[in-house]
Structures are given as C-alpha cells and as structure tokens.
Design a protein around this motif. Structure first.
Motif, mmCIF file in Angstrom:
data_model
loop_
_atom_site.group_PDB
_atom_site.id
_atom_site.type_symbol
_atom_site.label_atom_id
_atom_site.label_comp_id
_atom_site.label_asym_id
_atom_site.label_seq_id
_atom_site.Cartn_x
_atom_site.Cartn_y
_atom_site.Cartn_z
ATOM 1 N N PRO A 90 -13.128 -3.396 28.845
ATOM 2 C CA PRO A 90 -12.765 -2.056 29.005
ATOM 3 C C PRO A 90 -13.737 -1.256 28.254
ATOM 4 O O PRO A 90 -14.096 -1.616 27.153
ATOM 5 N N ASP A 91 -13.986 0.014 28.743
ATOM 6 C CA ASP A 91 -14.797 1.088 28.105
ATOM 7 C C ASP A 91 -14.352 1.525 26.560
ATOM 8 O O ASP A 91 -14.982 1.888 25.915
ATOM 9 N N TRP A 92 -13.005 1.580 26.590
ATOM 10 C CA TRP A 92 -12.551 1.845 25.173
ATOM 11 C C TRP A 92 -12.516 1.112 24.108
ATOM 12 O O TRP A 92 -12.471 1.277 23.035
ATOM 13 N N ALA A 93 -12.992 -0.269 24.524
ATOM 14 C CA ALA A 93 -13.106 -1.158 23.611
ATOM 15 C C ALA A 93 -14.577 -1.503 23.075
ATOM 16 O O ALA A 93 -14.964 -2.244 21.846
ATOM 17 N N HIS A 94 -15.694 -0.604 23.494
ATOM 18 C CA HIS A 94 -16.953 -0.514 23.397
ATOM 19 C C HIS A 94 -17.073 0.148 21.787
ATOM 20 O O HIS A 94 -16.664 1.404 21.621
ATOM 21 N N ALA A 95 -17.933 -0.210 21.078
ATOM 22 C CA ALA A 95 -18.274 0.372 19.777
ATOM 23 C C ALA A 95 -19.344 1.241 19.827
ATOM 24 O O ALA A 95 -20.464 1.032 20.572
ATOM 25 N N ASP A 96 -19.207 2.487 19.356
ATOM 26 C CA ASP A 96 -20.342 3.501 19.687
ATOM 27 C C ASP A 96 -21.270 3.373 18.536
ATOM 28 O O ASP A 96 -20.866 3.060 17.459
ATOM 29 N N ARG A 97 -22.519 3.446 18.814
ATOM 30 C CA ARG A 97 -23.617 3.317 17.859
ATOM 31 C C ARG A 97 -23.518 4.632 16.945
ATOM 32 O O ARG A 97 -23.486 5.679 17.401
ATOM 33 N N VAL A 98 -23.657 4.304 15.546
ATOM 34 C CA VAL A 98 -23.497 5.308 14.662
ATOM 35 C C VAL A 98 -24.846 5.559 13.963
ATOM 36 O O VAL A 98 -25.495 4.526 13.440
ATOM 37 N N GLY A 99 -25.435 6.665 13.618
ATOM 38 C CA GLY A 99 -26.814 6.822 12.922
ATOM 39 C C GLY A 99 -26.699 6.537 11.530
ATOM 40 O O GLY A 99 -25.540 6.081 11.015
ATOM 41 N N ARG A 100 -27.720 6.393 10.797
ATOM 42 C CA ARG A 100 -27.555 6.023 9.425
ATOM 43 C C ARG A 100 -26.641 6.904 8.491
ATOM 44 O O ARG A 100 -26.155 6.510 7.426
ATOM 45 N N ARG A 101 -26.720 8.107 8.832
ATOM 46 C CA ARG A 101 -25.937 9.226 8.205
ATOM 47 C C ARG A 101 -24.443 9.308 8.577
ATOM 48 O O ARG A 101 -23.667 10.128 7.823
ATOM 49 N N GLY A 102 -24.056 8.424 9.544
ATOM 50 C CA GLY A 102 -22.764 8.520 10.118
ATOM 51 C C GLY A 102 -22.560 9.605 11.019
ATOM 52 O O GLY A 102 -23.402 10.421 11.475
ATOM 53 N N PRO A 103 -21.136 9.630 11.679
ATOM 54 C CA PRO A 103 -21.029 10.568 12.817
ATOM 55 C C PRO A 103 -20.776 12.067 12.426
ATOM 56 O O PRO A 103 -19.965 12.373 11.402
ATOM 57 N N GLY A 104 -21.605 12.887 12.792
ATOM 58 C CA GLY A 104 -21.409 14.312 12.498
ATOM 59 C C GLY A 104 -21.782 14.869 11.273
ATOM 60 O O GLY A 104 -21.292 15.913 11.023
ATOM 61 N N ILE A 105 -22.262 14.114 10.427
ATOM 62 C CA ILE A 105 -22.652 14.689 9.034
ATOM 63 C C ILE A 105 -24.166 14.942 8.800
ATOM 64 O O ILE A 105 -24.500 15.103 7.737
ATOM 65 N N HIS A 106 -24.738 15.209 9.944
ATOM 66 C CA HIS A 106 -26.111 15.753 9.894
ATOM 67 C C HIS A 106 -26.260 17.230 9.457
ATOM 68 O O HIS A 106 -25.632 17.774 9.643
ATOM 69 N N ALA A 107 -27.401 17.335 8.665
ATOM 70 C CA ALA A 107 -27.503 18.496 7.837
ATOM 71 C C ALA A 107 -28.346 19.331 9.163
ATOM 72 O O ALA A 107 -29.168 19.097 10.017
#
Length: 65
Positions: free
Chosen positions: A44-61
C-alpha cells in the motif's frame, strides 16, 4: 579468517537448536514475502517511507530578501 567463516565453523562444531533454526528460516521467508509483495506492486502507498534530505523535513534555511 573472515567472521562469516568463523561463525560457520562454530555452527559445525556446535549446531544451533531446532527452535533457532525454525525461527531463522521463518524470518528469511517473511522477508522474502515482503520483498515479493513490494516488487509486485501490492504494497500500500501509505506504507512507503518518504525519502528525507540530510537536514530533515522542512528545516531548510530560506534566504531573506
């Protein structure tokens, strides 16, 4: 001597218990079933893990203008 071969030598000298072997085979079969389900597209689509960048989700400057 490689660690793998050392472990195999120890297994030959003193075999693991029947319960351990059954548990090991069960884990291998479960992993194979999960990989097969994912490769066939039945996961199922809800069981896939999203790839996250090195800085984490939404913490980009963001630059300030």
């Amino acid at each position: 001597m490689d660690l793998f071969w050392l472990r195999m030598v120890m297994w030959v000298r003193r075999r693991p218990s029947r319960q351990f072997m059954i548990a090991a085979v069960a884990v291998i079969v479960l992993a194979a079933v999960l990989v097969t389900i994912e490769k066939l597209g039945w996961w199922p689509d809800w069981a896939h893990a999203d790839r996250v960048g090195r800085r984490g989700p939404g913490i980009h400057a963001t630059p300030m203008n």
